[in-house]
Design a protein around this motif. Structure first.
Motif, PDB file in Angstrom:
ATOM      1  N   GLN A  71       5.385  -2.180 -12.700  1.00 36.49           N
ATOM      2  CA  GLN A  71       5.390  -0.969 -13.529  1.00 36.49           C
ATOM      3  C   GLN A  71       5.912  -1.265 -14.934  1.00 36.49           C
ATOM      4  OE1 GLN A  71       7.695   1.858 -11.281  1.00 36.49           O
ATOM      5  NE2 GLN A  71       5.956   2.482 -10.019  1.00 36.49           N
ATOM      6  N   TYR A  72       6.943  -2.076 -15.031  1.00 38.97           N
ATOM      7  CA  TYR A  72       7.521  -2.437 -16.328  1.00 38.97           C
ATOM      8  C   TYR A  72       6.501  -3.212 -17.167  1.00 38.97           C
ATOM      9  CZ  TYR A  72      10.535  -4.683 -19.764  1.00 38.97           C
ATOM     10  OH  TYR A  72      11.082  -5.138 -20.930  1.00 38.97           O
ATOM     11  N   LEU A  73       5.825  -4.186 -16.550  1.00 45.12           N
ATOM     12  CA  LEU A  73       4.830  -4.963 -17.286  1.00 45.12           C
ATOM     13  C   LEU A  73       3.657  -4.093 -17.727  1.00 45.12           C
ATOM     14  CD1 LEU A  73       4.819  -8.279 -15.226  1.00 45.12           C
ATOM     15  CD2 LEU A  73       5.816  -7.883 -17.488  1.00 45.12           C
ATOM     16  N   ASN A  74       3.234  -3.169 -16.885  1.00 40.50           N
ATOM     17  CA  ASN A  74       2.163  -2.240 -17.263  1.00 40.50           C
ATOM     18  C   ASN A  74       2.583  -1.377 -18.446  1.00 40.50           C
ATOM     19  OD1 ASN A  74       0.254  -3.098 -15.395  1.00 40.50           O
ATOM     20  ND2 ASN A  74       0.982  -1.694 -13.817  1.00 40.50           N
ATOM     21  N   ALA A  75       3.825  -0.914 -18.451  1.00 45.21           N
ATOM     22  CA  ALA A  75       4.323  -0.102 -19.559  1.00 45.21           C
ATOM     23  C   ALA A  75       4.347  -0.915 -20.845  1.00 45.21           C
ATOM     24  CB  ALA A  75       5.717   0.443 -19.232  1.00 45.21           C
ATOM     25  N   LEU A  76       4.758  -2.169 -20.756  1.00 44.79           N
ATOM     26  CA  LEU A  76       4.764  -3.043 -21.935  1.00 44.79           C
ATOM     27  C   LEU A  76       3.353  -3.252 -22.473  1.00 44.79           C
ATOM     28  CD1 LEU A  76       7.367  -5.849 -21.107  1.00 44.79           C
ATOM     29  CD2 LEU A  76       7.591  -3.985 -22.755  1.00 44.79           C
ATOM     30  N   GLN A  77       2.403  -3.453 -21.573  1.00 46.11           N
ATOM     31  CA  GLN A  77       1.019  -3.654 -21.994  1.00 46.11           C
ATOM     32  C   GLN A  77       0.482  -2.413 -22.704  1.00 46.11           C
ATOM     33  OE1 GLN A  77      -0.879  -4.834 -18.331  1.00 46.11           O
ATOM     34  NE2 GLN A  77      -0.830  -6.995 -18.908  1.00 46.11           N
ATOM     35  N   GLN A  78       0.827  -1.249 -22.213  1.00 45.18           N
ATOM     36  CA  GLN A  78       0.367  -0.009 -22.830  1.00 45.18           C
ATOM     37  C   GLN A  78       0.965   0.178 -24.224  1.00 45.18           C
ATOM     38  OE1 GLN A  78       1.156   3.091 -19.981  1.00 45.18           O
ATOM     39  NE2 GLN A  78      -0.503   2.437 -18.632  1.00 45.18           N
ATOM     40  N   LEU A  79       2.145  -0.368 -24.438  1.00 47.00           N
ATOM     41  CA  LEU A  79       2.784  -0.295 -25.751  1.00 47.00           C
ATOM     42  C   LEU A  79       2.280  -1.384 -26.691  1.00 47.00           C
ATOM     43  CD1 LEU A  79       6.461   0.451 -24.674  1.00 47.00           C
ATOM     44  CD2 LEU A  79       4.839   2.039 -25.723  1.00 47.00           C
ATOM     45  N   GLY A  80       1.501  -2.308 -26.143  1.00 49.34           N
ATOM     46  CA  GLY A  80       0.974  -3.408 -26.953  1.00 49.34           C
ATOM     47  C   GLY A  80       1.942  -4.555 -27.119  1.00 49.34           C
ATOM     48  N   ALA A  81       2.980  -4.571 -26.354  1.00 48.95           N
ATOM     49  CA  ALA A  81       3.953  -5.657 -26.432  1.00 48.95           C
ATOM     50  C   ALA A  81       3.430  -6.868 -25.685  1.00 48.95           C
ATOM     51  CB  ALA A  81       5.275  -5.205 -25.822  1.00 48.95           C
TER      52      ALA A  81
END
Length: 125
Positions: free
Chosen positions: A99-109
């Motif tokens: 979930q954390y990695l998915n959130a980072l991807q959505q932020l473009g990080a």
């Protein structure tokens, strides 16, 4: 007095004993047959068998003059159940990481690979 689970894990801690159990999973064997792949005496193999017997992982029979050893996997089931109890912990931990990695991807990080080099401030020399 030591509990059965501790005896099982203690017996499994030695690679020679694990190899003996692997061999016995193919069928019963004598001390001589179990000693073949190892550079050790029959007495040393017998000591390993006594530890495995003490943990309930091996039983010894009588066939004329031979005492073939047999695997008794019941204590392994208890060890597997104990380890399996931590499966939910790992599932939850890995799920949270996902979930954390998915959130980072959505932020473009960036989520992997080499880190970008940091620029030095005030480096005008």
């Amino acid at each position: 007095m030591t509990d059965a689970l501790s005896l099982t894990f203690s017996a499994l801690a030695d690679p020679t004993r694990r190899a003996i159990l692997a061999r016995l999973s193919e069928g019963e064997a004598t001390v001589g047959q179990l000693a073949e792949p190892f550079d050790m005496t029959f007495a040393a193999v017998s000591k390993h068998l006594r530890v495995l017997e003490g943990a309930g992982l091996v039983t010894r029979g009588r066939n004329a003059q031979f005492r073939p050893a047999r695997l008794d996997a019941r204590p392994l089931a208890a060890a597997s159940d104990w380890i399996g109890g931590y499966a939910q912990f790992w599932d939850d931990s890995l799920g949270a990481l996902d979930q954390y990695l998915n959130a980072l991807q959505q932020l473009g990080a960036p989520t992997g690979g080499a880190a970008a080099p940091l620029e030095k401030e005030n480096d005008h020399d």
